[in-house]
Design an enzyme around this catalytic site. Structure first.
Site, PDB file in Angstrom:
ATOM      1  N   HIS A  36      -4.739  62.374  63.380  1.00 53.94           N
ATOM      2  CA  HIS A  36      -6.109  62.507  63.888  1.00 53.94           C
ATOM      3  C   HIS A  36      -6.223  63.547  65.005  1.00 53.94           C
ATOM      4  O   HIS A  36      -6.125  63.195  66.183  1.00 53.94           O
ATOM      5  CB  HIS A  36      -6.582  61.157  64.439  1.00 53.94           C
ATOM      6  CG  HIS A  36      -6.897  60.157  63.383  1.00 53.94           C
ATOM      7  ND1 HIS A  36      -8.142  60.054  62.796  1.00 53.94           N
ATOM      8  CD2 HIS A  36      -6.131  59.201  62.804  1.00 53.94           C
ATOM      9  CE1 HIS A  36      -8.136  59.081  61.902  1.00 53.94           C
ATOM     10  NE2 HIS A  36      -6.928  58.542  61.876  1.00 53.94           N
ATOM     11  N   GLU A  61      -8.888  64.909  66.038  1.00 47.54           N
ATOM     12  CA  GLU A  61     -10.124  64.673  66.809  1.00 47.54           C
ATOM     13  C   GLU A  61      -9.923  63.621  67.893  1.00 47.54           C
ATOM     14  O   GLU A  61     -10.760  63.480  68.777  1.00 47.54           O
ATOM     15  CB  GLU A  61     -11.267  64.288  65.857  1.00 47.54           C
ATOM     16  CG  GLU A  61     -11.322  62.825  65.417  1.00 47.54           C
ATOM     17  CD  GLU A  61     -10.318  62.454  64.326  1.00 47.54           C
ATOM     18  OE1 GLU A  61      -9.426  63.272  64.029  1.00 47.54           O
ATOM     19  OE2 GLU A  61     -10.419  61.326  63.792  1.00 47.54           O
ATOM     20  N   CYS A  82      -7.470  61.562  57.534  1.00 47.66           N
ATOM     21  CA  CYS A  82      -7.165  60.156  57.249  1.00 47.66           C
ATOM     22  C   CYS A  82      -7.916  59.692  55.996  1.00 47.66           C
ATOM     23  O   CYS A  82      -7.613  60.140  54.903  1.00 47.66           O
ATOM     24  CB  CYS A  82      -7.487  59.316  58.483  1.00 47.66           C
ATOM     25  SG  CYS A  82      -6.664  57.721  58.499  1.00 47.66           S
TER      26      CYS A  82
END
EC number: 6.3.5.3
Lengths: 84, 216
Positions: free
Chosen positions: B192, B194, B85
């Site tokens: 994302h 994570e 990002c």
């Protein structure tokens, strides 16, 4: 002291969603003859330099190092010497 | 593996990234953007967020943080570098990846889960995926990947495109969601991974990305 004014705009090929939204807003307000709107950035920079030639070189360096991303943006500028 | 998670002023996915790395047993450390040495680390992670408030352009100011010289040295040494990002935005502004991330085609911040195709399953970031179709969260206002046609052609030719949106959610050139550099050691992606490592949160499709990195 020198005074530079820098105008940054998107290259013709690059979509400017903010400009499109502003165009749509203006059209809704009744400005119905708008062909296009592009939003850009404007900078005023005061700085010291030995002479006009050096000031020009410095300003272009600043623009190309940080103010624009050459992938998508172009610029023009004007520059004048300020009275003390 | 020893990993550094770089903390810029305005980073806000730094702790999520730490949590994910630690979940995989990685020895992860938060490193300030003012640090100048990354020689102790095997992998560098630039997390999501709004570094320096996204002033001027997203990633444009973070690129001048002292740590970025060390990130460039890590790249030259062939170390693994991952930008998620805002981290992707910083890597493009720094010239470690080609192109630029721009405002989404349709106005507004996009916060959703999106379907992705893995378009290169033979990278150090995608090898562990058994399937080419995954779903990951996205959260960005400036996620429209842009590069000129010659650059896109190069990316395609060199197989640098790792992830593509199945439905182009932000107007990215060539549906691009994530790319590597030509050497293949630097990854930038808008989604994302994570945030998708725990079943309790509803999505584990990010796990294989970390497993791929750890397999190297």
């Amino acid at each position: 002291m020198y005074f530079g004014r820098v105008y940054v705009s998107y290259k013709q090929s690059v979509l400017d969603p903010q400009g499109e939204v502003i165009k749509s807003g203006l059209t809704h307000m009744g400005f119905n003859k708008i062909e296009s709107v592009k939003q850009g950035k404007y900078f005023e920079i005061k700085f010291a330099a030995a002479d006009m030639e050096q000031a020009k070189q410095e300003l272009v360096k600043m623009i190309e190092a940080l103010l624009i991303n050459a992938n998508t943006e172009t610029y023009r500028y004007d520059l004048k010497e300020l009275e003390d | 593996m020893k990993a550094a998670v770089i903390q810029f002023p305005g980073s806000n996915c730094d702790m999520d990234m730490m949590h994910a790395l630690q979940d995989f047993g990685v020895d992860a450390t938060l490193v300030s953007h003012n640090a100048t040495d990354l020689s102790d680390y095997d992998a560098i992670f630039l997390p999501g967020g709004f570094s320096f408030g996204d002033y001027l352009r997203s990633g444009a100011i973070a690129r001048f943080s002292p740590i970025m010289d060390a990130v460039k040295q890590a790249d030259e040494a062939g170390k693994t570098i991952v930008g998620i990002c805002n981290g992707f935005q910083i890597l493009t502004e720094a010239g470690l990846l080609p192109g630029q991330l721009m405002q989404n085609e349709h106005p507004g911040f996009l916060c959703d889960e999106v379907k992705l195709n893995i378009t290169n399953a033979d990278t150090e970031f995608s090898r562990a995926y058994p399937t080419n179709e995954i779903t990951l969260p996205v959260a960005h206002g400036e996620g429209r990947y842009y590069a000129d046609q010659a650059t896109i052609a190069d990316l395609e030719k060199n197989q640098q495109i790792v992830f593509k949106y199945r439905t182009n959610v932000n107007g990215s050139s060539d549906d691009i969601a994530g790319i590597t550099n030509q050497k293949g050691n630097v990854l930038g992606m808008m989604p994302h991974p994570e945030r998708a490592i725990e079943a309790i949160l509803g999505n584990t499709d990010g796990r294989k990305l970390f497993e791929s990195i750890l397999d190297n």
